[in-house]
Scaffold this motif. Structure first.
Motif, PDB file in Angstrom:
ATOM      1  N   ASP A  58      34.579   1.841  -0.526  1.00 52.56           N
ATOM      2  CA  ASP A  58      34.744   2.830  -1.594  1.00 52.56           C
ATOM      3  C   ASP A  58      33.400   3.361  -2.079  1.00 52.56           C
ATOM      4  N   TYR A  59      32.413   3.319  -1.250  1.00 51.50           N
ATOM      5  CA  TYR A  59      31.080   3.791  -1.613  1.00 51.50           C
ATOM      6  C   TYR A  59      31.020   5.311  -1.543  1.00 51.50           C
ATOM      7  N   PHE A  60      30.061   5.875  -2.279  1.00 57.31           N
ATOM      8  CA  PHE A  60      29.803   7.304  -2.170  1.00 57.31           C
ATOM      9  C   PHE A  60      28.311   7.550  -2.334  1.00 57.31           C
ATOM     10  N   LEU A  61      27.874   8.652  -1.752  1.00 59.92           N
ATOM     11  CA  LEU A  61      26.468   9.024  -1.782  1.00 59.92           C
ATOM     12  C   LEU A  61      26.150   9.699  -3.104  1.00 59.92           C
ATOM     13  N   VAL A  62      25.079   9.263  -3.744  1.00 57.21           N
ATOM     14  CA  VAL A  62      24.617   9.872  -4.982  1.00 57.21           C
ATOM     15  C   VAL A  62      23.465  10.815  -4.696  1.00 57.21           C
ATOM     16  N   ASP A  63      22.503  10.381  -3.872  1.00 61.31           N
ATOM     17  CA  ASP A  63      21.333  11.216  -3.636  1.00 61.31           C
ATOM     18  C   ASP A  63      20.570  10.723  -2.405  1.00 61.31           C
ATOM     19  N   ILE A  64      19.937  11.660  -1.725  1.00 60.91           N
ATOM     20  CA  ILE A  64      18.973  11.351  -0.665  1.00 60.91           C
ATOM     21  C   ILE A  64      17.734  12.184  -0.943  1.00 60.91           C
TER      22      ILE A  64
ATOM     23  N   GLY B  93      10.591  12.304   0.633  1.00 62.81           N
ATOM     24  CA  GLY B  93       9.362  12.682  -0.042  1.00 62.81           C
ATOM     25  C   GLY B  93       8.217  12.935   0.907  1.00 62.81           C
ATOM     26  N   GLY B  94       7.231  13.633   0.398  1.00 62.76           N
ATOM     27  CA  GLY B  94       6.020  13.894   1.150  1.00 62.76           C
ATOM     28  C   GLY B  94       5.196  12.637   1.338  1.00 62.76           C
ATOM     29  N   ASP B  95       5.613  11.567   0.640  1.00 69.52           N
ATOM     30  CA  ASP B  95       4.892  10.299   0.747  1.00 69.52           C
ATOM     31  C   ASP B  95       5.488   9.398   1.828  1.00 69.52           C
ATOM     32  N   ASP B  96       6.136  10.030   2.822  1.00 68.37           N
ATOM     33  CA  ASP B  96       6.708   9.313   3.961  1.00 68.37           C
ATOM     34  C   ASP B  96       7.759   8.279   3.550  1.00 68.37           C
ATOM     35  N   ARG B  97       8.555   8.627   2.516  1.00 68.57           N
ATOM     36  CA  ARG B  97       9.641   7.742   2.076  1.00 68.57           C
ATOM     37  C   ARG B  97      10.962   8.485   2.120  1.00 68.57           C
ATOM     38  N   ILE B  98      11.985   7.778   2.527  1.00 67.65           N
ATOM     39  CA  ILE B  98      13.359   8.271   2.440  1.00 67.65           C
ATOM     40  C   ILE B  98      14.066   7.348   1.448  1.00 67.65           C
ATOM     41  N   VAL B  99      14.534   7.937   0.339  1.00 69.67           N
ATOM     42  CA  VAL B  99      15.190   7.163  -0.709  1.00 69.67           C
ATOM     43  C   VAL B  99      16.668   7.562  -0.746  1.00 69.67           C
ATOM     44  N   ILE B 100      17.538   6.583  -0.584  1.00 74.54           N
ATOM     45  CA  ILE B 100      18.979   6.822  -0.560  1.00 74.54           C
ATOM     46  C   ILE B 100      19.598   6.060  -1.725  1.00 74.54           C
ATOM     47  N   GLU B 101      20.393   6.783  -2.554  1.00 72.93           N
ATOM     48  CA  GLU B 101      21.113   6.164  -3.668  1.00 72.93           C
ATOM     49  C   GLU B 101      22.598   6.197  -3.373  1.00 72.93           C
ATOM     50  N   ILE B 102      23.255   5.037  -3.513  1.00 76.19           N
ATOM     51  CA  ILE B 102      24.700   4.959  -3.320  1.00 76.19           C
ATOM     52  C   ILE B 102      25.331   4.361  -4.571  1.00 76.19           C
ATOM     53  N   ASP B 103      26.649   4.512  -4.684  1.00 73.51           N
ATOM     54  CA  ASP B 103      27.368   3.935  -5.815  1.00 73.51           C
ATOM     55  C   ASP B 103      28.768   3.575  -5.354  1.00 73.51           C
ATOM     56  N   CYS B 104      29.477   2.853  -6.202  1.00 73.05           N
ATOM     57  CA  CYS B 104      30.832   2.412  -5.921  1.00 73.05           C
ATOM     58  C   CYS B 104      31.498   2.125  -7.257  1.00 73.05           C
ATOM     59  N   ALA B 105      32.789   2.378  -7.365  1.00 77.45           N
ATOM     60  CA  ALA B 105      33.505   2.128  -8.619  1.00 77.45           C
ATOM     61  C   ALA B 105      33.387   0.664  -9.032  1.00 77.45           C
ATOM     62  N   ASP B 106      33.320  -0.237  -8.065  1.00 85.62           N
ATOM     63  CA  ASP B 106      33.229  -1.669  -8.358  1.00 85.62           C
ATOM     64  C   ASP B 106      31.789  -2.164  -8.453  1.00 85.62           C
ATOM     65  N   GLY B 107      30.837  -1.259  -8.359  1.00 82.66           N
ATOM     66  CA  GLY B 107      29.430  -1.640  -8.405  1.00 82.66           C
ATOM     67  C   GLY B 107      28.860  -1.846  -7.017  1.00 82.66           C
TER      68      GLY B 107
END
Length: 146
Positions: free
Chosen positions: A10-16, A19-33
Motif C-alpha cells: 500500500d505504498y505510494f510515491l511522495v517525491d523524487i 540533485g546536482g550534488d549527485d544524489r537521488i532522494v526518494i520519499e515514500i509513504d504508506c497509510a500504515d507508516g
C-alpha cells in the motif's frame, strides 16, 4: 522502477529529487507508516535493478516525515479525520479537522466563535472551509501528545 516496487503493498510515491550534488532522494509513504526496513528494501531493489546505471549517484530512500507538509493527494486522504494545520496562500494559519478530500480539494472543519442570533455571548461553532491543494502554501499533520 520505483512504481514497480510500490505496487507490492500500500505504498505510494511522495517525491523524487535528483540533485546536482549527485544524489537521488526518494520519499515514500504508506497509510500504515513506513519502516526503515521498507526503505532499505526499496533501496536494495533499485540498486539491483539499476546496477552500474547509478554510476556515482548516491541513492537515499526515506519516508515522508510526520511533521512535514503534504506533497501528494494520498497524504491528505490518509489523514482524513485527523487534526491538521493549513497555511493559506496569504499566510494565515488555520488548524482543524481534515473532513474530506476530493479532486485535489479538501474540506477543513475549524471552530470559530460566533454570536448566535438573540444572544450576547459568543459560542464556538464548527465551520467548514474548502481549499484547493494547489492554492495553499502547506498542509501538515498536527502531532498531539494528549
Amino acid at each position: 522502477m520505483v512504481e514497480e516496487w510500490l505496487q507490492r503493498g500500500d505504498y505510494f510515491l511522495v517525491d523524487i529529487q535528483m540533485g546536482g550534488d549527485d544524489r537521488i532522494v526518494i520519499e515514500i509513504d504508506c497509510a500504515d507508516g513506513v519502516w526503515i526496513e521498507d526503505c532499505a528494501e526499496l533501496s536494495r531493489f533499485l540498486q539491483e535493478r539499476m546496477g552500474d546505471e547509478l554510476g556515482d549517484y548516491e541513492l537515499e530512500v526515506g519516508s515522508a516525515g510526520l511533521g512535514q507538509p503534504f506533497k501528494v493527494e494520498q497524504q491528505y486522504l490518509n489523514h482524513v479525520g485527523d487534526q491538521v494545520e493549513v497555511v493559506t496562500a496569504d499566510g494565515k494559519k488555520l488548524s482543524g479537522t481534515l473532513k474530506e478530500v476530493h479532486d485535489r480539494t479538501f474540506t477543513l472543519t475549524t471552530q470559530e466563535k460566533q454570536v448566535p442570533e438573540g444572544k450576547k455571548r459568543p459560542v464556538k461553532v464548527d465551520v467548514d472551509r474548502q481549499f484547493s491543494m494547489d492554492e495553499v502554501k502547506s498542509t501538515r499533520y498536527l502531532l498531539s501528545f494528549k
